[in-house]
Design a protein around this motif. Sequence first.
Motif, PDB file in Angstrom:
ATOM      1  N   GLY A  85      95.472  90.325 -21.312  1.00 22.99           N
ATOM      2  CA  GLY A  85      96.456  89.389 -21.849  1.00 22.99           C
ATOM      3  C   GLY A  85      96.481  89.425 -23.367  1.00 22.99           C
ATOM      4  N   LYS A  86      97.245  88.521 -23.961  1.00 24.49           N
ATOM      5  CA  LYS A  86      97.323  88.437 -25.418  1.00 24.49           C
ATOM      6  C   LYS A  86      96.111  87.654 -25.906  1.00 24.49           C
ATOM      7  N   ARG A  88      94.258  86.002 -28.868  1.00 25.50           N
ATOM      8  CA  ARG A  88      94.486  85.507 -30.224  1.00 25.50           C
ATOM      9  C   ARG A  88      93.207  85.014 -30.895  1.00 25.50           C
ATOM     10  N   THR A  89      92.220  84.659 -30.045  1.00 24.23           N
ATOM     11  CA  THR A  89      90.923  84.217 -30.556  1.00 24.23           C
ATOM     12  C   THR A  89      89.838  84.748 -29.617  1.00 24.23           C
ATOM     13  N   LEU A  90      88.602  84.667 -30.041  1.00 27.41           N
ATOM     14  CA  LEU A  90      87.489  85.084 -29.178  1.00 27.41           C
ATOM     15  C   LEU A  90      87.457  84.265 -27.893  1.00 27.41           C
ATOM     16  N   ALA A  91      87.903  83.026 -27.955  1.00 31.04           N
ATOM     17  CA  ALA A  91      87.903  82.154 -26.772  1.00 31.04           C
ATOM     18  C   ALA A  91      88.877  82.647 -25.693  1.00 31.04           C
ATOM     19  N   ASP A  92      89.847  83.485 -26.072  1.00 34.23           N
ATOM     20  CA  ASP A  92      90.807  84.018 -25.089  1.00 34.23           C
ATOM     21  C   ASP A  92      90.213  85.146 -24.242  1.00 34.23           C
ATOM     22  N   LEU A  93      89.071  85.676 -24.663  1.00 33.59           N
ATOM     23  CA  LEU A  93      88.422  86.750 -23.900  1.00 33.59           C
ATOM     24  C   LEU A  93      87.679  86.174 -22.700  1.00 33.59           C
ATOM     25  N   PRO A  94      87.561  86.950 -21.624  1.00 34.16           N
ATOM     26  CA  PRO A  94      86.692  86.509 -20.525  1.00 34.16           C
ATOM     27  C   PRO A  94      85.253  86.421 -21.031  1.00 34.16           C
ATOM     28  N   PRO A  95      84.384  85.719 -20.304  1.00 30.37           N
ATOM     29  CA  PRO A  95      82.979  85.676 -20.717  1.00 30.37           C
ATOM     30  C   PRO A  95      82.393  87.089 -20.824  1.00 30.37           C
ATOM     31  N   ASP A  96      81.417  87.235 -21.712  1.00 28.99           N
ATOM     32  CA  ASP A  96      80.807  88.544 -21.955  1.00 28.99           C
ATOM     33  C   ASP A  96      80.289  89.176 -20.664  1.00 28.99           C
ATOM     34  N   GLU A  97      79.680  88.370 -19.794  1.00 28.83           N
ATOM     35  CA  GLU A  97      79.136  88.911 -18.542  1.00 28.83           C
ATOM     36  C   GLU A  97      80.242  89.520 -17.681  1.00 28.83           C
ATOM     37  N   GLU A  98      81.404  88.852 -17.673  1.00 27.07           N
ATOM     38  CA  GLU A  98      82.539  89.351 -16.887  1.00 27.07           C
ATOM     39  C   GLU A  98      83.073  90.665 -17.475  1.00 27.07           C
TER      40      GLU A  98
END
Length: 196
Positions: A85-86, A88-98
């Motif tokens: 997806g788009k 725009r911030t680090l919070a938009d990424l899935p969790p690192d484990e995922e």
Amino acid sequence: MSDQSASVDAYVAAQADFARPILTHVRALVHAAQPDVGEAIKWGFPHFVYKGKNLASMAAFKGHAAISLRYGEDGRDREGMRHLGKVRTLADLPPDEELRAMLTKSAAIIDAGMKPQWMERRHPREALPIHPDLHVAITANPEANAIWASFPPGKVRDYAEWIGEAKTDATRAKRIAQAVAWIADGKGRNWKYERR
């Protein structure tokens, strides 16, 4: 393929303030998940290459970053790649484990020699009708006719589309004459842009 890490460094450094932390984080995560992955700039943006295959890519745009996995599933199938997806911030990424799990799955698919699922789902496009005047002109030229018979469907489609798009009979006749000359020389419609 040579590692182009310096080019990727330059790419990341040149991006907008919002994008740099996203790209830096994803890059570090990819290398942590797959330590033997290489880096390359392809099509103008960074790719992570694993055993000669594109494992993932990242790009920055005016208002968002895009992270794509060429293999694996994340439930967002858009035109052949798995996009996150788009961003725009680090919070938009899935969790690192995922993300690590997606990268591990992608590497396992490459290790197994499997094609990405999106490649297996491709359906060939329907053949376009060949304009009768083109058919007559090709048949009248033995060299062109022999080469035309050996063309793959994509090259035939390119010519059929080009001739079919002509708005006037004069334009169509001019294109047909040009097409027959190119075909007799073994050239596809877009021969100027083909790799040699």
